[in-house]
Write a protein that holds these residues in place. Structure first.
Motif, PDB file in Angstrom:
ATOM      1  N   GLY A   1      34.963  11.780 -11.487  1.00  0.00           N
ATOM      2  CA  GLY A   1      34.629  11.383 -10.131  1.00  0.00           C
ATOM      3  C   GLY A   1      34.163  12.558  -9.302  1.00  0.00           C
ATOM      4  N   GLU A  12      30.073  16.223  -8.633  1.00  0.00           N
ATOM      5  CA  GLU A  12      30.522  15.039  -9.363  1.00  0.00           C
ATOM      6  C   GLU A  12      30.514  15.319 -10.857  1.00  0.00           C
ATOM      7  OE1 GLU A  12      29.903  10.241  -8.939  1.00  0.00           O
ATOM      8  OE2 GLU A  12      28.285  11.581  -8.365  1.00  0.00           O
ATOM      9  N   CYS A  39      32.572   7.126 -16.167  1.00  0.00           N
ATOM     10  CA  CYS A  39      33.611   7.294 -15.151  1.00  0.00           C
ATOM     11  C   CYS A  39      33.843   5.934 -14.499  1.00  0.00           C
ATOM     12  CB  CYS A  39      33.171   8.312 -14.110  1.00  0.00           C
ATOM     13  SG  CYS A  39      34.474   8.758 -12.932  1.00  0.00           S
ATOM     14  N   ARG A  89      36.212   8.170   0.851  1.00  0.00           N
ATOM     15  CA  ARG A  89      36.758   7.539  -0.347  1.00  0.00           C
ATOM     16  C   ARG A  89      38.146   8.086  -0.651  1.00  0.00           C
ATOM     17  NH1 ARG A  89      32.169   7.359  -4.987  1.00  0.00           N
ATOM     18  NH2 ARG A  89      34.080   7.631  -6.191  1.00  0.00           N
ATOM     19  N   ASP A 143      39.639   8.295  -3.481  1.00  0.00           N
ATOM     20  CA  ASP A 143      39.830   8.900  -4.786  1.00  0.00           C
ATOM     21  C   ASP A 143      39.081  10.231  -4.917  1.00  0.00           C
ATOM     22  OD1 ASP A 143      37.352   7.744  -4.704  1.00  0.00           O
ATOM     23  OD2 ASP A 143      37.371   7.046  -6.769  1.00  0.00           O
ATOM     24  N   THR A 144      38.533  10.744  -3.816  1.00  0.00           N
ATOM     25  CA  THR A 144      37.887  12.053  -3.841  1.00  0.00           C
ATOM     26  C   THR A 144      38.952  13.138  -3.900  1.00  0.00           C
ATOM     27  OG1 THR A 144      35.949  11.290  -2.624  1.00  0.00           O
ATOM     28  CG2 THR A 144      36.416  13.646  -2.543  1.00  0.00           C
ATOM     29  N   SER A 164      39.676   7.551 -10.053  1.00  0.00           N
ATOM     30  CA  SER A 164      38.501   7.631 -10.926  1.00  0.00           C
ATOM     31  C   SER A 164      38.940   8.201 -12.257  1.00  0.00           C
ATOM     32  CB  SER A 164      37.427   8.514 -10.295  1.00  0.00           C
ATOM     33  OG  SER A 164      36.935   7.937  -9.112  1.00  0.00           O
ATOM     34  N   ARG A 185      35.712   3.845 -11.598  1.00  0.00           N
ATOM     35  CA  ARG A 185      36.408   3.961 -10.322  1.00  0.00           C
ATOM     36  C   ARG A 185      37.183   2.690 -10.058  1.00  0.00           C
ATOM     37  NH1 ARG A 185      34.744   2.936  -4.736  1.00  0.00           N
ATOM     38  NH2 ARG A 185      36.226   4.029  -3.380  1.00  0.00           N
ATOM     39  N   ASN A 242      43.193  12.088 -11.074  1.00  0.00           N
ATOM     40  CA  ASN A 242      41.892  11.587 -11.481  1.00  0.00           C
ATOM     41  C   ASN A 242      41.312  12.479 -12.576  1.00  0.00           C
ATOM     42  OD1 ASN A 242      42.227   9.773  -9.432  1.00  0.00           O
ATOM     43  ND2 ASN A 242      40.661  10.613  -8.108  1.00  0.00           N
TER      44      ASN A 242
END
Length: 385
Positions: free
Chosen positions: A112, A130, A42, A162, A164-165, A87, A44, A109
């Motif tokens: 992630g 995750e 993965c 974050r 990109d969550t 991610s 990021r 994404n």
């Protein structure tokens, strides 16, 4: 002399051109060739990151043989400045060309961290999980009760910070509409209020991706639309000679089936029991409807039913009333709806827990009484342990 110098210079130039051409061909082959990555990873990409940073990270992790070649290839295809934050899953053996495409294509994404707000029948929770790129499965990192009675894990705050969550709201089969609205009020990444508690049974249990600032009412609308589509499709494919005439009645039956069994393989048989009872003019006599008449769907009863409650006259007491209750008693999932309109063909009229999580089915009252006796014995043995 000058003629010799010129001749040698020309020779060197030709050699240099050939060498340069060979180097370019070699670099192109390296850029397009299968990469050295043995297992998926993965990657990021932070907001504002430069390709030089990402290429160095890829080289350090063994995803590419040369970060410099990746940068040259990306520059040649005008993708150097097209990195997308997020991610992204880079599969094993991905070429540099494929990796650059993954990191510049954009979209959702593909790996992630996710924060999942779970709305369950007995409790709600927040889960931080995750994706493990090597197995393509999510791994739980933390889970807690969002009511404030448990400390919030540090990883939750870290992942919330974050950009990109990803976020999901997951609604379990069998929750009530009140439970959904109540739980959504504690989903802290969402905004707005739900105008009113939706009609019971009108929300499709599923997993819904949401974004920070998403509107709660808009999510409810999505759930209602999804349930309408599921119910309409199931009703079109319904079996003949069902003891109800409308999709709304089928939805009521589906909600009872959903509350009676958590075993997927049993739904069709449970449906057959209730349909056989309706066809023979028998009362449904199902505890979940009685419970709904007591709680109105606002939480769980948290205790066993009293005899007085089993005899009490409410519109939902199927020990007292004939036929179906007036509304669904929960939000059934697709499988329960399909079972309600396409039940198994059996002559079962009774069922009781069998101690394994499932049920023992019976055709006659005598068989049923034997099954009940076995279940009582199991209960007694468990109580004495």
């Amino acid at each position: 002399m000058w003629r010799a110098v010129a001749s040698n210079a020309l020779t060197l130039l030709i050699v240099a051109i050939f060498l340069m051409g060979g180097l370019i061909l070699w670099g192109k082959e390296q850029y397009n060739a299968e990469g050295p990555l043995a297992e998926a990873i993965c990657v990021r990409v932070p907001s504002g990151a430069r390709l030089s940073q990402i290429s160095e990270d890829l080289e350090d992790r063994g995803a590419v043989s040369s970060g410099a070649i990746l940068r040259i290839g990306a520059d040649y295809t005008d993708k150097t400045n097209q990195l997308k934050a997020g991610s992204f899953l880079v599969p094993a053996g991905a070429s540099m060309e494929e990796i650059v495409d993954v990191l510049t294509r954009g979209g959702a994404n593909t790996c992630g961290t996710e924060i999942v707000y779970r709305i369950g029948v007995t409790r709600s929770s927040v889960q931080v999980r995750e994706l493990d790129p090597t197995t393509n499965r999510f791994v739980e990192r933390a889970e807690f009760d969002p009511s404030g009675e448990e400390p919030v894990p540090a990883i939750f705050e870290t992942m919330r910070a974050r950009n990109d969550t990803r976020y999901r709201v997951t609604v379990a089969e069998g929750v009530t509409s009140w439970q959904v609205v109540d739980a959504l009020s504690r989903v802290d990444v969402m905004e707005g209020e739900v105008a009113e508690v939706p009609a019971e049974g009108s929300l499709a249990p599923d997993s819904y991706e949401v974004t920070v600032g998403a509107d709660r009412q808009a999510l409810i609308d999505r759930m209602e639309t999804a349930q309408e589509v599921i119910l309409e499709a199931a009703w079109v494919e319904r079996a003949d000679n069902l003891p109800y005439d409308t999709p709304e009645e089928a939805l009521i039956m589906a909600s009872i089936i959903e509350k009676e069994t958590g075993v997927a393989e049993e739904r069709d048989q449970v449906a057959s029991v209730f349909i056989n009872r309706l066809n023979q003019g028998m009362r449904l006599q199902t505890d979940p409807t009685v419970i709904y008449g007591i709680t109105n769907g606002q939480g769980v009863l948290g205790r066993g039913l009293r005899q007085s409650e089993l005899r009490g006259e409410t519109p939902y007491n199927t020990y007292v009333i004939d036929g179906l209750p007036p509304t669904p008693i929960a939000n059934p999932g697709r499988a329960a709806i399909e079972a309600a309109v396409n039940p198994s063909s059996t002559d079962f009229l009774f069922f009781v827990a069998d101690g394994s999580g499932g049920h023992a089915f019976a055709r006659t009252l005598a068989e049923h009484n034997e099954n009940v006796a076995r279940w009582r014995q199991i209960e007694a043995e468990r109580a004495s342990e």
